[in-house]
Design a protein around this motif. Sequence first.
Motif, PDB file in Angstrom:
ATOM      1  N   ASP A 147      49.155  44.833  38.956  1.00 29.23           N
ATOM      2  CA  ASP A 147      48.651  46.292  38.766  1.00 29.23           C
ATOM      3  C   ASP A 147      47.107  46.094  38.666  1.00 29.23           C
ATOM      4  O   ASP A 147      46.640  45.058  38.302  1.00 29.23           O
ATOM      5  CB  ASP A 147      49.092  46.871  37.641  1.00 29.23           C
ATOM      6  N   HIS A 148      46.443  47.115  39.041  1.00 26.67           N
ATOM      7  CA  HIS A 148      44.994  47.341  39.339  1.00 26.67           C
ATOM      8  C   HIS A 148      44.522  46.860  38.013  1.00 26.67           C
ATOM      9  O   HIS A 148      43.158  46.387  37.712  1.00 26.67           O
ATOM     10  CB  HIS A 148      44.581  48.576  39.856  1.00 26.67           C
ATOM     11  N   SER A 149      44.732  47.571  37.064  1.00 29.90           N
ATOM     12  CA  SER A 149      44.091  47.315  35.581  1.00 29.90           C
ATOM     13  C   SER A 149      44.129  45.698  35.073  1.00 29.90           C
ATOM     14  O   SER A 149      43.024  45.306  34.668  1.00 29.90           O
ATOM     15  CB  SER A 149      44.742  48.234  34.382  1.00 29.90           C
ATOM     16  N   MET A 150      45.273  45.190  35.448  1.00 29.99           N
ATOM     17  CA  MET A 150      45.538  43.848  34.896  1.00 29.99           C
ATOM     18  C   MET A 150      44.367  43.007  35.861  1.00 29.99           C
ATOM     19  O   MET A 150      43.474  42.101  35.245  1.00 29.99           O
ATOM     20  CB  MET A 150      46.809  43.303  35.005  1.00 29.99           C
ATOM     21  N   ILE A 151      44.264  43.299  37.043  1.00 28.85           N
ATOM     22  CA  ILE A 151      43.283  42.438  37.939  1.00 28.85           C
ATOM     23  C   ILE A 151      41.941  42.946  37.536  1.00 28.85           C
ATOM     24  O   ILE A 151      41.106  41.872  37.477  1.00 28.85           O
ATOM     25  CB  ILE A 151      43.580  43.111  39.342  1.00 28.85           C
ATOM     26  N   ASP A 152      41.654  44.131  37.155  1.00 29.96           N
ATOM     27  CA  ASP A 152      40.208  44.493  36.524  1.00 29.96           C
ATOM     28  C   ASP A 152      39.870  43.625  35.364  1.00 29.96           C
ATOM     29  O   ASP A 152      38.772  43.098  35.218  1.00 29.96           O
ATOM     30  CB  ASP A 152      40.237  45.991  36.521  1.00 29.96           C
ATOM     31  N   ASP A 153      40.842  43.597  34.487  1.00 32.04           N
ATOM     32  CA  ASP A 153      40.517  42.935  33.019  1.00 32.04           C
ATOM     33  C   ASP A 153      40.253  41.494  33.411  1.00 32.04           C
ATOM     34  O   ASP A 153      39.326  40.736  32.791  1.00 32.04           O
ATOM     35  CB  ASP A 153      41.660  43.387  32.273  1.00 32.04           C
ATOM     36  N   VAL A 154      41.318  40.571  34.006  1.00 34.46           N
ATOM     37  CA  VAL A 154      41.291  39.472  34.231  1.00 34.46           C
ATOM     38  C   VAL A 154      39.890  38.973  34.982  1.00 34.46           C
ATOM     39  O   VAL A 154      39.370  38.031  34.350  1.00 34.46           O
ATOM     40  CB  VAL A 154      42.343  38.857  34.929  1.00 34.46           C
ATOM     41  N   SER A 155      39.603  39.733  36.112  1.00 37.98           N
ATOM     42  CA  SER A 155      38.562  39.241  37.041  1.00 37.98           C
ATOM     43  C   SER A 155      37.187  39.465  36.068  1.00 37.98           C
ATOM     44  O   SER A 155      36.336  38.837  36.168  1.00 37.98           O
ATOM     45  CB  SER A 155      38.357  40.031  38.180  1.00 37.98           C
ATOM     46  N   ALA A 156      37.286  40.540  35.167  1.00 35.13           N
ATOM     47  CA  ALA A 156      36.087  40.981  34.138  1.00 35.13           C
ATOM     48  C   ALA A 156      35.836  39.764  33.099  1.00 35.13           C
ATOM     49  O   ALA A 156      34.782  39.208  32.925  1.00 35.13           O
ATOM     50  CB  ALA A 156      36.287  42.087  33.413  1.00 35.13           C
ATOM     51  N   ARG A 202      20.590  12.044  39.908  1.00 39.53           N
ATOM     52  CA  ARG A 202      21.330  11.118  38.663  1.00 39.53           C
ATOM     53  C   ARG A 202      22.702  11.441  38.465  1.00 39.53           C
ATOM     54  O   ARG A 202      23.031  11.139  37.219  1.00 39.53           O
ATOM     55  CB  ARG A 202      20.509  11.462  37.371  1.00 39.53           C
ATOM     56  N   GLY A 203      23.474  11.637  39.282  1.00 40.82           N
ATOM     57  CA  GLY A 203      25.187  11.566  39.060  1.00 40.82           C
ATOM     58  C   GLY A 203      25.427  12.730  38.592  1.00 40.82           C
ATOM     59  O   GLY A 203      26.555  12.820  38.193  1.00 40.82           O
ATOM     60  N   LYS A 204      24.486  13.814  38.320  1.00 36.76           N
ATOM     61  CA  LYS A 204      25.123  14.894  37.554  1.00 36.76           C
ATOM     62  C   LYS A 204      25.871  15.921  38.694  1.00 36.76           C
ATOM     63  O   LYS A 204      25.579  15.950  39.829  1.00 36.76           O
ATOM     64  CB  LYS A 204      23.967  15.853  36.957  1.00 36.76           C
ATOM     65  N   VAL A 205      26.615  16.850  38.000  1.00 37.93           N
ATOM     66  CA  VAL A 205      27.429  17.810  39.011  1.00 37.93           C
ATOM     67  C   VAL A 205      27.234  19.138  38.159  1.00 37.93           C
ATOM     68  O   VAL A 205      27.357  19.222  37.257  1.00 37.93           O
ATOM     69  CB  VAL A 205      29.034  17.328  38.953  1.00 37.93           C
ATOM     70  N   SER A 206      26.883  20.128  39.281  1.00 43.36           N
ATOM     71  CA  SER A 206      26.928  21.428  38.843  1.00 43.36           C
ATOM     72  C   SER A 206      27.769  22.334  39.504  1.00 43.36           C
ATOM     73  O   SER A 206      28.385  21.910  40.474  1.00 43.36           O
ATOM     74  CB  SER A 206      25.568  22.129  39.237  1.00 43.36           C
ATOM     75  N   PHE A 207      28.049  23.428  38.780  1.00 40.79           N
ATOM     76  CA  PHE A 207      28.966  24.285  39.570  1.00 40.79           C
ATOM     77  C   PHE A 207      28.330  25.825  39.152  1.00 40.79           C
ATOM     78  O   PHE A 207      28.598  26.818  38.799  1.00 40.79           O
ATOM     79  CB  PHE A 207      30.231  24.345  38.680  1.00 40.79           C
ATOM     80  N   HIS A 208      27.111  26.102  39.642  1.00 42.62           N
ATOM     81  CA  HIS A 208      26.249  27.107  39.572  1.00 42.62           C
ATOM     82  C   HIS A 208      27.148  28.353  40.095  1.00 42.62           C
ATOM     83  O   HIS A 208      27.538  28.407  41.176  1.00 42.62           O
ATOM     84  CB  HIS A 208      24.961  26.999  40.107  1.00 42.62           C
ATOM     85  N   HIS A 209      27.073  29.457  39.395  1.00 45.00           N
ATOM     86  CA  HIS A 209      27.673  30.883  39.649  1.00 45.00           C
ATOM     87  C   HIS A 209      28.975  30.745  39.801  1.00 45.00           C
ATOM     88  O   HIS A 209      29.827  31.487  40.489  1.00 45.00           O
ATOM     89  CB  HIS A 209      27.038  31.321  40.833  1.00 45.00           C
ATOM     90  N   HIS A 210      29.879  29.547  39.228  1.00 46.50           N
ATOM     91  CA  HIS A 210      31.329  29.755  39.370  1.00 46.50           C
ATOM     92  C   HIS A 210      32.015  30.713  38.695  1.00 46.50           C
ATOM     93  O   HIS A 210      33.201  31.126  39.125  1.00 46.50           O
ATOM     94  CB  HIS A 210      31.771  28.265  38.911  1.00 46.50           C
ATOM     95  N   ASP A 211      31.377  31.361  37.730  1.00 45.81           N
ATOM     96  CA  ASP A 211      31.940  32.681  37.037  1.00 45.81           C
ATOM     97  C   ASP A 211      32.109  33.822  37.909  1.00 45.81           C
ATOM     98  O   ASP A 211      33.052  34.350  38.145  1.00 45.81           O
ATOM     99  CB  ASP A 211      31.047  32.771  35.791  1.00 45.81           C
ATOM    100  N   ALA A 212      30.891  34.309  38.824  1.00 48.27           N
ATOM    101  CA  ALA A 212      31.015  35.142  39.728  1.00 48.27           C
ATOM    102  C   ALA A 212      31.950  34.959  40.962  1.00 48.27           C
ATOM    103  O   ALA A 212      32.799  35.762  41.432  1.00 48.27           O
ATOM    104  CB  ALA A 212      29.752  35.553  40.227  1.00 48.27           C
ATOM    105  N   VAL A 213      31.896  33.773  41.298  1.00 50.70           N
ATOM    106  CA  VAL A 213      32.586  33.307  42.550  1.00 50.70           C
ATOM    107  C   VAL A 213      33.993  33.351  42.214  1.00 50.70           C
ATOM    108  O   VAL A 213      35.048  33.819  42.867  1.00 50.70           O
ATOM    109  CB  VAL A 213      32.168  32.124  42.949  1.00 50.70           C
ATOM    110  N   GLY A 214      34.436  33.004  40.852  1.00 59.48           N
ATOM    111  CA  GLY A 214      35.654  32.624  40.360  1.00 59.48           C
ATOM    112  C   GLY A 214      36.280  34.146  40.254  1.00 59.48           C
ATOM    113  O   GLY A 214      37.419  34.312  40.416  1.00 59.48           O
ATOM    114  N   ALA A 215      35.402  35.146  39.606  1.00 60.68           N
ATOM    115  CA  ALA A 215      35.764  36.458  39.346  1.00 60.68           C
ATOM    116  C   ALA A 215      36.410  36.933  40.815  1.00 60.68           C
ATOM    117  O   ALA A 215      37.509  37.935  41.053  1.00 60.68           O
ATOM    118  CB  ALA A 215      34.766  37.321  38.855  1.00 60.68           C
ATOM    119  N   LYS A 216      35.690  36.728  41.916  1.00 59.79           N
ATOM    120  CA  LYS A 216      36.192  37.481  43.110  1.00 59.79           C
ATOM    121  C   LYS A 216      37.504  36.953  43.688  1.00 59.79           C
ATOM    122  O   LYS A 216      38.306  37.473  44.397  1.00 59.79           O
ATOM    123  CB  LYS A 216      35.278  37.096  44.362  1.00 59.79           C
TER     124      LYS A 216
END
Length: 471
Positions: A330-339, A304-318
Amino acid sequence: MDFEVWPEAIELGRMFEQEGHELALVGGPVRDLLLHRASHDLDFCTSARPEEFEPILRRFGHDGFWDMGRKFGTLGAMRRRADGTEVKVEVTTYRSDKYDPDSRKPAVSYGDSLEGDLSRRDFTVNAMALRVPDLRFVDPFGGANDIAKGILRTPVDPRQSFEDDPLRMMRAVRFVAQLGFRIEPDTAVAITEMTDRIEIVSAERVRDELVKLLLSERPHEGVEALVDSGLADIVLPEIPALQLEIDEHHRHKDVFEHTLRVLDRAIALETGPDGPVPAPDLTLRLAALLHDIGKPATRRFEPRGKVSFHHHDAVGAKMVRKRMKALHFDHSMIDDVSALVNMHLRFHGYVEEPWTDAAVRRYVKDSGPLYERLNRLTRADATTRNRRKALIFEQAMDELESRVKKLKEQEDLNAIRPDLNGNDIIEILGVEPGPMVGRAYRHMLDFRLDHGPTSRAEAQAELERWAREQG
C-alpha cells in the motif's frame, strides 16, 4: 498420542457426527499442537457438502458466519468465549483438485476421503489430521516424524507439488522463518529447478508470503532460504544483488551479510506493546532489509583499494519505491519504507560534529512519525567491529535523543509551524494568494526551525526583511 484439544473442536465434531458426517481438524492447528504453539484459527475438513453442513455451522457460530469460500467448498463461523476471546473455524469439504499448468488456481472437485484430501496439501507437516470428536490421529505421510526431524517435505513428488501450485515454494521459505525447519534436500533441489514457475503467482500472493516471513520469529533464516533457493532472483532481486564479490584486499564487507545483521539488530530494538515501535514492526523490518539495495548501483573502486557507495541512500529509496510498487504494497507503507531508506545515513554527520538545535529540529521534523524507527534503523546499521567507533556512535545517538527529549519539553517538535500562517503573510505583505505566499511560508518555516519559537513582532520583522530582500 496425548492432545490437549480445543473444546470447541470436540463440540463441533459431535455436532457433525450426530448428522452422520466425518470431521477432522487439519493442517496448521494439528502441526501447532505437536509443536506446542498457539493456534488461533481452526481449520477442518469434512465428508459433508457445504449445503449439508451449513446449518450445523450456523448453529455453532453464535457470533458470526461467512461463506466467501463457498465455491471452494469452504464455510466459516465464529463464537466468543466467556472471557471475550474469539474462536474462528473454517470447514471445507474433502477436496481433490486438478490444476491448469498455466495457473495456480485449481479446478475444484470434491474428494471422498480424508487421506485423499491430505495428499493435496503443501507439506507433510501440514498433511496431518485429528478426527473429532474421537481424537484419532491421522498421519499418512509421516508429518510427525518430519516435525521431530525439523524438515519440510512435500507429501507427493515435490516437482509435481510445485507444478500444481508454485506458491508452495514461497511457503517453504516462509516456514523456514516461522518454524525454524530446514527444507529437505530433494524438495530444495526441486525449488531451485522450478523457480521460474513463481512468475505465474500474483504479486499480492508473493507479497503476503514475504510479509509473513518478515514478521516471523526467524526472518534472517527465511531471507537466506529465499536467496539460496533462487526465488529471490525473481521476487526480490535487489537482495541477492547485495552479495557483492569481496575485493582482493578484503577492504569492504559483504553487503548481504551486513544486511542480515542489520535486520537482526533492528528486530532486537523493537519494543513491547506499549513502546514506540511494538514488535513485530513490518515497516522497520522492511527498511532494515532494503536499506542498502542502492549499493550495487553506486559502487565505485577508489584509489588505494577503497570502495565507495556515494548516494546509495537516495538511489536505494527510489529502488525501494519501485520494488514495493511491483509487489503491490500500500502507498503509505511504500512512502514510509522509502523515506527511512532515504534518511538512514542522516545521523552520521552528527557523530563528526554535533548539530545545532536548528539541525536537531529539522531531523525530527523531517522524520516525523518515523523518528523512533529511524533512530532504531540508524543504530542497527552501525555494525562496525571497532569497539571504539561503536562506542562513539552509541554515545552520539544517546546524546541526540536526550537533546530531542529536552527540546520536546520546550516545544512540540512534531507539529512545528511558522509563527505566521498564510493569512498573516498575505495581510502583512499586502499580496494576493499565490507562489509568493508559498515561498514566504517556507522561509518562515526555515526561520522557525533555525531560531525556535519567536514573538509575533520578531516573526513579522523577519518576514518584512525577507520581502525587501526579494525586491
